[in-house]
Write an enzyme that holds these catalytic residues in place. Sequence first.
Site, mmCIF file in Angstrom:
data_model
loop_
_atom_site.group_PDB
_atom_site.id
_atom_site.type_symbol
_atom_site.label_atom_id
_atom_site.label_comp_id
_atom_site.label_asym_id
_atom_site.label_seq_id
_atom_site.Cartn_x
_atom_site.Cartn_y
_atom_site.Cartn_z
ATOM 1 N N LYS A 82 0.784 -1.169 -0.104
ATOM 2 C CA LYS A 82 0.064 -0.099 -0.064
ATOM 3 C C LYS A 82 0.973 1.233 0.181
ATOM 4 O O LYS A 82 1.783 1.256 0.370
ATOM 5 C CB LYS A 82 -0.985 -0.229 1.237
ATOM 6 C CG LYS A 82 -2.114 0.951 1.205
ATOM 7 C CD LYS A 82 -3.297 0.340 0.274
ATOM 8 C CE LYS A 82 -4.458 1.215 0.345
ATOM 9 N NZ LYS A 82 -5.382 0.434 -0.343
HETATM 10 P P1 NAD Z 1 -13.083 7.624 -3.077
HETATM 11 O O1 NAD Z 1 -12.190 8.742 -2.795
HETATM 12 O O2 NAD Z 1 -13.345 7.461 -4.595
HETATM 13 O O3 NAD Z 1 -14.460 8.150 -2.119
HETATM 14 C C1 NAD Z 1 -14.339 8.200 -0.838
HETATM 15 C C2 NAD Z 1 -15.932 8.739 -0.413
HETATM 16 O O4 NAD Z 1 -15.739 8.983 1.169
HETATM 17 C C3 NAD Z 1 -16.165 10.087 -0.935
HETATM 18 O O5 NAD Z 1 -17.553 10.163 -1.128
HETATM 19 C C4 NAD Z 1 -15.888 10.872 0.223
HETATM 20 O O6 NAD Z 1 -16.518 12.155 0.099
HETATM 21 C C5 NAD Z 1 -16.331 9.979 1.388
HETATM 22 N N1 NAD Z 1 -15.750 10.250 2.618
HETATM 23 C C6 NAD Z 1 -14.293 10.931 2.872
HETATM 24 N N2 NAD Z 1 -14.404 11.094 4.206
HETATM 25 C C7 NAD Z 1 -15.305 10.874 4.783
HETATM 26 C C8 NAD Z 1 -15.843 10.927 6.047
HETATM 27 N N3 NAD Z 1 -14.939 11.627 6.998
HETATM 28 N N4 NAD Z 1 -17.041 10.657 6.218
HETATM 29 C C9 NAD Z 1 -17.860 10.289 5.232
HETATM 30 N N5 NAD Z 1 -17.290 10.125 3.957
HETATM 31 C C10 NAD Z 1 -16.110 10.527 3.875
HETATM 32 O O7 NAD Z 1 -12.453 6.342 -2.317
HETATM 33 P P2 NAD Z 1 -12.951 4.720 -3.025
HETATM 34 O O8 NAD Z 1 -11.876 4.344 -3.856
HETATM 35 O O9 NAD Z 1 -14.434 4.808 -3.103
HETATM 36 O O10 NAD Z 1 -12.451 4.054 -1.452
HETATM 37 C C11 NAD Z 1 -13.554 3.964 -0.431
HETATM 38 C C12 NAD Z 1 -13.089 2.789 0.444
HETATM 39 O O11 NAD Z 1 -13.022 1.504 -0.363
HETATM 40 C C13 NAD Z 1 -11.609 2.978 0.982
HETATM 41 O O12 NAD Z 1 -11.520 2.361 2.419
HETATM 42 C C14 NAD Z 1 -10.922 2.216 0.176
HETATM 43 O O13 NAD Z 1 -9.787 1.803 0.681
HETATM 44 C C15 NAD Z 1 -11.742 1.133 -0.269
HETATM 45 N N6 NAD Z 1 -11.303 0.295 -1.254
HETATM 46 C C16 NAD Z 1 -11.152 0.898 -2.449
HETATM 47 C C17 NAD Z 1 -11.033 -0.033 -3.668
HETATM 48 C C18 NAD Z 1 -10.929 0.826 -5.017
HETATM 49 O O14 NAD Z 1 -10.954 0.006 -6.184
HETATM 50 N N7 NAD Z 1 -11.032 2.110 -5.157
HETATM 51 C C19 NAD Z 1 -10.661 -1.092 -3.491
HETATM 52 C C20 NAD Z 1 -10.767 -1.629 -2.378
HETATM 53 C C21 NAD Z 1 -11.077 -0.879 -1.346
#
Ligand code: NAD
Length: 417
Positions: A110
């Site tokens: 990561k």
């Molecule tokens: P992203 O940046 O696209 O979206 C994050 C979302 O969370 C946004 O809507 C943001 O406004 C919101 N957010 C941020 N801080 C916040 C808070 N304090 N309270 C409430 N909402 C909040 O990120 P993502 O890629 O959608 O990732 C989201 C989660 O999924 C993370 O934990 C990430 O590690 C995990 N994840 C992502 C992927 C991927 O393919 N993108 C894969 C596996 C896991």
Amino acid sequence: MIDKKCICEETQRHFLERAFGRLKLKGAQRELLLSSFRETRITVPVTLRHNGENRLHTFQGYRVQHNHARGPFKGGLRYHPDVNMGEIRALAQLMTWKTALVDIPFGGAKGGISVDPLQLNETELEELSRRFCQKMAPIIGVHDDIPAPDIGTNPQVMAWMLDEYSKTHGFRTAIVTGKPLELGGSAGRLEATGYGVAHLTHKAAEDISLKPEQSRVVIQGFGNVGSHTAIALASKGYKIIALSDVNGGVMNEAGISIDHALAHVADNGTLMGLHGASPISNAELLELSCEILVPAALEGTITCDNVEAIQAQLIVEAANMPVTHQADERLQQRGIVIVPDLLANVGGVLASYYEWVQNLQQFPWDRETVLSRLENRLSRTYDAVNILASERQINLRCAAYELAIRRVEQAVRLRGF
Ligand code: NAD
């Protein structure tokens, strides 16, 4: 304020120690599985435009390569102000268990930069990404370590990294995944994580006899994962009653149109002010009466402070480590079913693997092929976890950790690490 570093490391450590105990792993074996192969910390200088003046600013960047017994290191790159070594270390470990659980030939890593990407303009973000890639170039590689998007990063960030790396190594599409389609990205990758979350939500809901049309769903986070989960769940007939982003939440007991929410976010950059929905806080959203709760934002959202107020019957961890280990214990006691992060959001790294394979073979697949392979592999993984959980009378998290750790431990032993 809750210390994110402590939450991630403590939570991960707790789940692992419990699994190590059941697998009867001893001192040095445990140490090998816990310790990182390499932890890199760099300073990234960027010229920022502030009040009409150019100023040099430095950001802290990290890459933790946890374990590569089963294949090259693989894991996302996060841009967020709270990024620190402890958080990245815990997330790198989680990647090792995910790739093992879904049985793809990768290890776990990561990376991240402690930065608020919303405070940077496009030029500054590009400079930051390119400089980070330059400094990390000696330790990443198509068969060594392959970054991907995570919170705060996207296909454009991957495109800049691909270009920067290719300047010195020749055109290498497979150096990152989650790229734009035009640069060797995979059809279906953008929506894969959320699509997978929805698929596994549906399987878990069926197992506890929840029918889509009778199930109210609450989703925290409307970024890549949250929005695609919402789209896929809505298409299966689930009623999405509340959504949120970093600015707060919106709810409508009668159901929110996801198309309408997506259009609103495209125009306004936030869910706030969504027509036909009432505003609520992120804290209130988690405590709403619903059947299914999908935390899809940050880690440490369900803790001792709010666990008693959670009303869902099923929690699907679309985000990484959204439930602390103390809250997890309490939810299990209350009979709430949890699909754990290492299973729930594994569709992301699985689709990344498919993208890497397509790049190496220089032979793109169509979206249907990607998503049907994804669904089949996710179903098999879910079934294997579920069977182990029933056989051993343990929960899905314990079973998923056991399956994953066993595979990594075998590879470590066979390679003679
Ligand atoms: P992203 O940046 O696209 O979206 C994050 C979302 O969370 C946004 O809507 C943001 O406004 C919101 N957010 C941020 N801080 C916040 C808070 N304090 N309270 C409430 N909402 C909040 O990120 P993502 O890629 O959608 O990732 C989201 C989660 O999924 C993370 O934990 C990430 O590690 C995990 N994840 C992502 C992927 C991927 O393919 N993108 C894969 C596996 C896991």
